[in-house]
Design a protein around this motif. Structure first.
Motif, PDB file in Angstrom:
ATOM      1  N   ILE A 134     -17.805 -12.035 -20.968  1.00  0.00           N
ATOM      2  CA  ILE A 134     -17.146 -11.964 -19.842  1.00  0.00           C
ATOM      3  C   ILE A 134     -16.083 -10.671 -19.928  1.00  0.00           C
ATOM      4  N   GLN A 135     -15.368 -10.763 -21.258  1.00  0.00           N
ATOM      5  CA  GLN A 135     -14.310  -9.621 -21.067  1.00  0.00           C
ATOM      6  C   GLN A 135     -15.040  -8.211 -21.229  1.00  0.00           C
ATOM      7  N   TRP A 136     -16.273  -8.286 -22.169  1.00  0.00           N
ATOM      8  CA  TRP A 136     -16.568  -6.909 -22.477  1.00  0.00           C
ATOM      9  C   TRP A 136     -17.506  -6.071 -21.461  1.00  0.00           C
ATOM     10  N   CYS A 137     -17.943  -7.021 -20.429  1.00  0.00           N
ATOM     11  CA  CYS A 137     -18.586  -6.545 -19.216  1.00  0.00           C
ATOM     12  C   CYS A 137     -17.568  -5.819 -18.496  1.00  0.00           C
ATOM     13  N   ILE A 138     -16.194  -6.209 -18.316  1.00  0.00           N
ATOM     14  CA  ILE A 138     -15.160  -5.724 -17.462  1.00  0.00           C
ATOM     15  C   ILE A 138     -14.677  -4.498 -18.287  1.00  0.00           C
ATOM     16  N   ILE A 139     -14.446  -4.521 -19.613  1.00  0.00           N
ATOM     17  CA  ILE A 139     -14.098  -3.451 -20.339  1.00  0.00           C
ATOM     18  C   ILE A 139     -14.836  -2.383 -20.233  1.00  0.00           C
ATOM     19  N   ASN A 140     -16.134  -2.796 -20.050  1.00  0.00           N
ATOM     20  CA  ASN A 140     -17.358  -1.634 -20.159  1.00  0.00           C
ATOM     21  C   ASN A 140     -17.193  -1.033 -18.787  1.00  0.00           C
ATOM     22  N   GLY A 141     -16.633  -1.615 -17.903  1.00  0.00           N
ATOM     23  CA  GLY A 141     -16.710  -1.130 -16.457  1.00  0.00           C
ATOM     24  C   GLY A 141     -18.016  -1.692 -15.574  1.00  0.00           C
ATOM     25  N   ILE A 149      -8.449  -5.094 -30.158  1.00  0.00           N
ATOM     26  CA  ILE A 149      -8.819  -4.192 -29.095  1.00  0.00           C
ATOM     27  C   ILE A 149      -7.996  -4.156 -28.066  1.00  0.00           C
ATOM     28  N   SER A 150      -7.011  -4.449 -27.851  1.00  0.00           N
ATOM     29  CA  SER A 150      -6.378  -4.438 -26.732  1.00  0.00           C
ATOM     30  C   SER A 150      -5.156  -3.544 -26.894  1.00  0.00           C
ATOM     31  N   ARG A 151      -4.738  -2.767 -27.899  1.00  0.00           N
ATOM     32  CA  ARG A 151      -3.878  -1.630 -27.713  1.00  0.00           C
ATOM     33  C   ARG A 151      -4.366  -0.602 -26.826  1.00  0.00           C
ATOM     34  N   ILE A 152      -3.385  -0.132 -26.122  1.00  0.00           N
ATOM     35  CA  ILE A 152      -3.798   0.989 -25.206  1.00  0.00           C
ATOM     36  C   ILE A 152      -3.772   2.374 -25.800  1.00  0.00           C
ATOM     37  N   ALA A 174      -7.901   7.115 -17.114  1.00  0.00           N
ATOM     38  CA  ALA A 174      -7.361   6.426 -16.499  1.00  0.00           C
ATOM     39  C   ALA A 174      -8.257   4.958 -16.454  1.00  0.00           C
ATOM     40  N   ILE A 175      -9.436   5.079 -15.828  1.00  0.00           N
ATOM     41  CA  ILE A 175     -10.567   3.919 -15.508  1.00  0.00           C
ATOM     42  C   ILE A 175     -10.811   3.182 -16.780  1.00  0.00           C
ATOM     43  N   ASN A 194      -9.670  -0.659 -17.035  1.00  0.00           N
ATOM     44  CA  ASN A 194     -10.748  -1.752 -17.422  1.00  0.00           C
ATOM     45  C   ASN A 194     -10.450  -2.611 -18.553  1.00  0.00           C
ATOM     46  N   LEU A 195      -9.953  -1.963 -19.570  1.00  0.00           N
ATOM     47  CA  LEU A 195      -9.225  -2.581 -20.582  1.00  0.00           C
ATOM     48  C   LEU A 195      -8.222  -3.449 -20.247  1.00  0.00           C
ATOM     49  N   VAL A 196      -7.173  -3.285 -19.499  1.00  0.00           N
ATOM     50  CA  VAL A 196      -6.228  -3.963 -19.137  1.00  0.00           C
ATOM     51  C   VAL A 196      -6.675  -5.547 -18.153  1.00  0.00           C
TER      52      VAL A 196
END
Length: 311
Positions: free
Chosen positions: A120-127, A208-211, A217-218, A222-224
């Motif tokens: 769930i998380q990675w599909c969003i992180i990867n856009g 993984i969550s450090r910006i 920007a996208i 997506n990470l956030v």
């Protein structure tokens, strides 16, 4: 048909609830052991256990499956089908081979994409623009078994992992209901996965969550979204950790270094330069020792220096 349910987190509860409400004979729930939680380290029950206890379903919490310690319980239960939803451990062969109708898994991705613990998380992180639920027969690999049913859903432009989690948990119960219904009627569809198309979604950790402000920007947005509600994106302002809960994107014409705080935009948020021609508009923050709040609220009691660089 006697069904043994194996699952642990909140995501699995709607599937178990569906089996109960549809009148299936759920003979037991296998879940992870209770774990310490919070500042007081008080033992906390997994959500599946809490639900099972409330319905009078026997609960089993083996700490180890590989050593065969669960064999006696399995034989006493004698399930015809095992349903697995986010249980959290690889099942050994003696469990996979036991039930007459096999072991069926509900996985929160469109397999073979995003096998693993964090789909769930990675599909969003990867856009990704869409995801879904796949039910499959389990084998000894990690999410490698033959597929039964797939259902797709679109991912919202601003949707977080937490929001998508909730929608997929409901969809998972719907797809499982259809899957078990097919199983009762006779042979069901069984499609081998195209393994050459497989991608993986490993379990997340805080690293993984450090910006990285030099990224487009996208990708930052997506990470956030992908690490909300856990582990939450973060950066540093004057050596103080600042969690970033939600953001927007806006075009900006400036050559400032990525991470530079540009300005506050009224009713929008705090503009920070990204690694392309866009800036990130920070909408919600949480500083160390503080509560989560909108950037407007934060700036009413604190100051942020424009031109400073987030690290």
């Amino acid at each position: 048909m006697k069904i043994l349910f194996m699952g642990t987190p909140e995501f699995a509860v709607p599937c178990l609830d569906m089996l109960v409400n549809e009148g299936y004979n759920v003979i037991g729930a296998v879940t992870q052991p209770d774990k310490p939680k919070g500042r007081g380290h008080k033992l906390s029950q997994p959500p599946v256990k809490e639900y099972a206890v409330s319905k009078g379903i026997p609960v089993f919490q083996p700490s180890n499956l590989k050593n065969g310690s669960f064999k006696d319980d399995l034989e006493n239960l004698n399930p015809d089908l095992i349903v697995v939803v986010a249980y959290g451990k690889i099942l050994p062969k003696y469990i996979l081979d036991y039930p007459k109708y096999g072991c069926i898994n509900v996985h929160a991705s469109l397999l073979p994409k995003y096998r693993g613990a964090g789909p769930i998380q990675w599909c969003i992180i990867n856009g990704e623009k869409e995801t879904g639920i796949t039910t499959m027969y389990m084998d000894e690999g990690m999410d490698t078994g033959d597929m039964i049913l797939k259902k797709k859903i679109s991912i919202g432009e601003d949707e977080t992992a937490g929001e998508l989690h909730d929608r997929l948990s409901v969809l998972g119960a719907e797809v499982l209901k259809e899957t078990v219904g097919l199983l009762e009627k006779g042979p069901i569809p069984r499609e081998p996965q195209p393994h050459h198309e497989a991608t993986y979604a490993p379990m997340l950790d805080k690293s993984i969550s450090r910006i990285n402000w030099s990224k487009p920007a996208i990708e930052i947005k997506n990470l956030v979204r992908g690490v909300n509600p856990w582990p939450v994106a973060y950066t540093y302002y004057k050596d103080q950790c600042m969690k970033v809960w939600s953001v927007d994107i806006e075009e900006c014409c400036t050559d400032e270094v990525p991470g530079t705080i540009l300005k506050y935009i009224n009713n929008k948020g705090l503009a920070v330069k990204a690694g392309d021609k866009y800036c990130i508009i920070i909408k919600e923050v949480q500083f160390e020792g503080g509560k989560r709040m909108g950037i407007d609220e934060y700036l009413r009691g604190h100051s942020i220096i424009y031109g400073e660089c987030l690290s």
